[in-house]
Design a protein around this motif. Structure first.
Motif, PDB file in Angstrom:
ATOM      1  N   PRO A  82       0.807  -1.150  -0.053  1.00  0.00           N
ATOM      2  CA  PRO A  82       0.023   0.084   0.032  1.00  0.00           C
ATOM      3  C   PRO A  82       0.957   1.364  -0.097  1.00  0.00           C
ATOM      4  N   PHE A  83       1.629   1.362  -0.735  1.00  0.00           N
ATOM      5  CA  PHE A  83       2.876   2.527  -0.892  1.00  0.00           C
ATOM      6  C   PHE A  83       2.064   3.606  -1.076  1.00  0.00           C
ATOM      7  N   VAL A  84       1.288   3.620  -2.247  1.00  0.00           N
ATOM      8  CA  VAL A  84       0.584   4.934  -2.616  1.00  0.00           C
ATOM      9  C   VAL A  84      -0.349   5.482  -1.353  1.00  0.00           C
ATOM     10  N   ASN A  85      -1.054   4.431  -0.682  1.00  0.00           N
ATOM     11  CA  ASN A  85      -1.883   4.854   0.370  1.00  0.00           C
ATOM     12  C   ASN A  85      -1.339   5.526   1.659  1.00  0.00           C
ATOM     13  N   LEU A  86       0.108   5.295   1.760  1.00  0.00           N
ATOM     14  CA  LEU A  86       0.783   5.823   2.627  1.00  0.00           C
ATOM     15  C   LEU A  86       1.758   6.945   2.068  1.00  0.00           C
ATOM     16  N   ALA A  87       1.255   7.496   0.909  1.00  0.00           N
ATOM     17  CA  ALA A  87       1.831   8.770   0.331  1.00  0.00           C
ATOM     18  C   ALA A  87       3.333   8.252  -0.097  1.00  0.00           C
ATOM     19  N   LEU A  88       3.797   7.032  -0.269  1.00  0.00           N
ATOM     20  CA  LEU A  88       5.279   6.758  -0.390  1.00  0.00           C
ATOM     21  C   LEU A  88       5.355   6.302  -1.858  1.00  0.00           C
ATOM     22  N   VAL A  89       6.304   5.763  -2.225  1.00  0.00           N
ATOM     23  CA  VAL A  89       6.480   5.102  -3.442  1.00  0.00           C
ATOM     24  C   VAL A  89       7.246   3.545  -3.081  1.00  0.00           C
ATOM     25  N   PRO A  90       7.142   2.705  -4.173  1.00  0.00           N
ATOM     26  CA  PRO A  90       7.586   1.339  -3.882  1.00  0.00           C
ATOM     27  C   PRO A  90       8.908   1.387  -3.733  1.00  0.00           C
ATOM     28  N   GLU A  91       9.525   0.428  -2.825  1.00  0.00           N
ATOM     29  CA  GLU A  91      10.952   0.235  -2.588  1.00  0.00           C
ATOM     30  C   GLU A  91      11.424  -1.287  -2.860  1.00  0.00           C
TER      31      GLU A  91
ATOM     32  N   ALA B 103      -0.520  -4.143 -14.912  1.00  0.00           N
ATOM     33  CA  ALA B 103      -1.990  -3.679 -14.708  1.00  0.00           C
ATOM     34  C   ALA B 103      -1.922  -4.134 -13.034  1.00  0.00           C
ATOM     35  N   ARG B 104      -1.527  -5.481 -12.902  1.00  0.00           N
ATOM     36  CA  ARG B 104      -1.777  -6.051 -11.554  1.00  0.00           C
ATOM     37  C   ARG B 104      -0.984  -5.456 -10.473  1.00  0.00           C
ATOM     38  N   ALA B 105       0.563  -5.144 -10.850  1.00  0.00           N
ATOM     39  CA  ALA B 105       1.323  -4.566 -10.018  1.00  0.00           C
ATOM     40  C   ALA B 105       0.914  -3.259  -9.660  1.00  0.00           C
ATOM     41  N   TYR B 106       0.368  -2.326 -10.717  1.00  0.00           N
ATOM     42  CA  TYR B 106      -0.236  -1.037 -10.276  1.00  0.00           C
ATOM     43  C   TYR B 106      -1.432  -1.017  -9.463  1.00  0.00           C
ATOM     44  N   ALA B 107      -2.174  -1.936  -9.688  1.00  0.00           N
ATOM     45  CA  ALA B 107      -3.355  -1.942  -8.679  1.00  0.00           C
ATOM     46  C   ALA B 107      -2.965  -2.206  -7.242  1.00  0.00           C
ATOM     47  N   MET B 108      -1.926  -3.142  -7.186  1.00  0.00           N
ATOM     48  CA  MET B 108      -1.371  -3.656  -5.737  1.00  0.00           C
ATOM     49  C   MET B 108      -0.683  -2.074  -5.185  1.00  0.00           C
ATOM     50  N   PHE B 109       0.097  -1.415  -6.073  1.00  0.00           N
ATOM     51  CA  PHE B 109       0.893  -0.121  -5.681  1.00  0.00           C
ATOM     52  C   PHE B 109      -0.281   1.094  -5.558  1.00  0.00           C
ATOM     53  N   ALA B 110      -0.999   1.129  -6.307  1.00  0.00           N
ATOM     54  CA  ALA B 110      -1.779   2.509  -6.023  1.00  0.00           C
ATOM     55  C   ALA B 110      -3.031   2.531  -5.465  1.00  0.00           C
ATOM     56  N   LEU B 111      -3.585   1.176  -5.638  1.00  0.00           N
ATOM     57  CA  LEU B 111      -4.891   1.001  -4.990  1.00  0.00           C
ATOM     58  C   LEU B 111      -4.739   0.123  -3.701  1.00  0.00           C
TER      59      LEU B 111
ATOM     60  N   PRO C  21       3.884  16.311   3.609  1.00  0.00           N
ATOM     61  CA  PRO C  21       2.593  16.601   4.430  1.00  0.00           C
ATOM     62  C   PRO C  21       1.687  15.395   4.059  1.00  0.00           C
ATOM     63  N   GLU C  22       1.522  14.895   2.969  1.00  0.00           N
ATOM     64  CA  GLU C  22       0.701  13.703   2.300  1.00  0.00           C
ATOM     65  C   GLU C  22       1.040  12.519   3.254  1.00  0.00           C
ATOM     66  N   ALA C  23       2.413  12.282   3.232  1.00  0.00           N
ATOM     67  CA  ALA C  23       3.007  11.028   4.043  1.00  0.00           C
ATOM     68  C   ALA C  23       2.593  11.289   5.811  1.00  0.00           C
ATOM     69  N   ARG C  24       2.652  12.531   6.285  1.00  0.00           N
ATOM     70  CA  ARG C  24       2.540  12.712   7.543  1.00  0.00           C
ATOM     71  C   ARG C  24       1.013  12.671   7.936  1.00  0.00           C
TER      72      ARG C  24
ATOM     73  N   GLU D 280      -4.235   7.087  14.429  1.00  0.00           N
ATOM     74  CA  GLU D 280      -5.601   7.587  15.069  1.00  0.00           C
ATOM     75  C   GLU D 280      -6.684   6.595  14.506  1.00  0.00           C
ATOM     76  N   ARG D 281      -6.205   5.628  13.781  1.00  0.00           N
ATOM     77  CA  ARG D 281      -7.266   4.595  13.210  1.00  0.00           C
ATOM     78  C   ARG D 281      -8.564   5.123  12.632  1.00  0.00           C
ATOM     79  N   ARG D 282      -8.236   6.229  11.734  1.00  0.00           N
ATOM     80  CA  ARG D 282      -8.841   6.808  10.789  1.00  0.00           C
ATOM     81  C   ARG D 282      -8.711   6.796   9.277  1.00  0.00           C
ATOM     82  N   PRO D 283      -9.478   7.247   8.353  1.00  0.00           N
ATOM     83  CA  PRO D 283      -9.176   7.183   6.940  1.00  0.00           C
ATOM     84  C   PRO D 283      -8.091   8.530   6.774  1.00  0.00           C
ATOM     85  N   PRO D 284      -7.003   8.154   5.686  1.00  0.00           N
ATOM     86  CA  PRO D 284      -6.555   9.799   5.608  1.00  0.00           C
ATOM     87  C   PRO D 284      -7.342  10.416   4.669  1.00  0.00           C
ATOM     88  N   ASP D 285      -7.139  11.829   4.858  1.00  0.00           N
ATOM     89  CA  ASP D 285      -7.538  12.886   4.223  1.00  0.00           C
ATOM     90  C   ASP D 285      -6.699  13.777   3.252  1.00  0.00           C
TER      91      ASP D 285
END
Ligand code: COA
Length: 255
Positions: free
Chosen positions: A130-139, A153-161, A235-238, A246-251
């Motif tokens: 979930p690198f993009v959900n964490l505002a990061l990039v793959p490593e 396609a499958r790798a992108y869905a794993m990384f980005a979604l 700021p996105e990653a923070r 805080e156990r909430r969805p990011p905004d």
């Protein structure tokens, strides 16, 4: 033996067991360093012919400790982080690496599997990047290795979604050797590791070297790590790390 990582050498196999089950084996700096040190020692130790990774509890590992990421986001981390050192080290190991994966394998928990040679999954295994959900990039060169292995396609869905890949999907797409009931997982992986110890070590190491483009992998890791470090302090990653704590969805809408 270091806190949270057990190392054990028997029958030519170095077994590295992540032991922080209450935190889903989330990896701290000390755990990364213990694993890097053990891998380096294994490379130099003729009594070790194969390395086996496993994790205690219901998850293989939830990946990097997000509290550590949050402190790095505040500028408290070191430049040459233990995580980066682990990624560099595992990507260069010449001896065969086997992994036994149950439950969640998140972030580096999945990307490290791309540097393993045999991967066994329990039926409940889920690979998540979930690198993009964490505002990061793959490593760990996963931005190159994962699409290479499973297609863009499958790798992108794993990384980005952050789409999880279940055990059957991972087997079908060539990320794993077998899916077994959880009760049989450790034996299956250990038997495979022991089988490798009986093969000629010189031939094994040359075969691995021929199958892996080490220079290309090192270049990808270097490129990713520059961007990853930059992203950690955005700021996105923070916001992403605060949301997890805080156990909430990011905004991200106002960033
Ligand atoms: N870093 C730090 N702590 C973590 C963690 C991580 N990566 N993953 C889980 N934990 C902790 C939780 O904070 C919780 O601690 P608490 O009991 O003190 O509150 C404990 O481990 C159990 O986690 P929980 O989220 O309650 O378990 P779950 O079964 O509902 O979900 C995961 C498991 C792995 C799906 C979920 O914890 C998760 O998404 N973790 C983050 C994974 C991640 O993004 N890793 C970084 C990848 S780059």
């Amino acid at each position: 033996m270091t806190e949270h990582v057990k190392t054990e050498i028997a029958d030519g196999v170095l077994t590295l067991t992540m032991q922080r089950p209450d935190k889903k084996n989330a990896l701290t700096g000390a755990m990364y360093n213990a694993m890097s040190d053990a891998l380096k020692q294994a490379e130099a130790d003729a009594s070790v012919r194969v390395i086996l990774f496993q994790g205690d509890g219901d998850s293989f590992t939830a990946g990097n400790d997000l509290a550590d990421f949050a402190s790095q986001a505040r500028g408290e981390g070191t430049v040459d982080s233990p995580a980066h050192r682990f990624i560099e080290t595992i990507s260069k190991v010449g001896k065969p690496i086997v992994a036994a994966v149950q439950g969640n394998a998140v972030g580096v928990g999945t990307t490290m599997l791309l540097h393993c040679d045999l991967v066994y999954l329990a039926e409940n295994a889920r690979l998540i990047t979930p690198f993009v959900n964490l505002a990061l990039v793959p490593e760990a060169a996963s931005s190159w290795l994962l699409p290479l292995r499973i297609g863009h396609a499958r790798a992108y869905a794993m990384f980005a979604l952050g789409e999880p890949m279940d055990a059957a999907g991972a087997l079908a797409s060539g990320l794993a050797n077998a899916v077994v009931p959880q009760a049989d997982l450790r034996k299956k992986a250990h038997d495979a590791a022991v089988a490798l110890t009986k093969r000629p070590a010189g031939s094994l190491s040359l075969t691995k070297r021929l199958m892996r483009e080490h220079q290309r992998i090192a270049a990808q890791i270097a490129e990713e790590s520059v961007l990853f470090k930059e992203r950690l302090t955005t700021p996105e990653a923070r916001e992403a790390f605060a949301a997890f704590a805080e156990r909430r969805p990011p905004d991200f809408s106002k960033l």
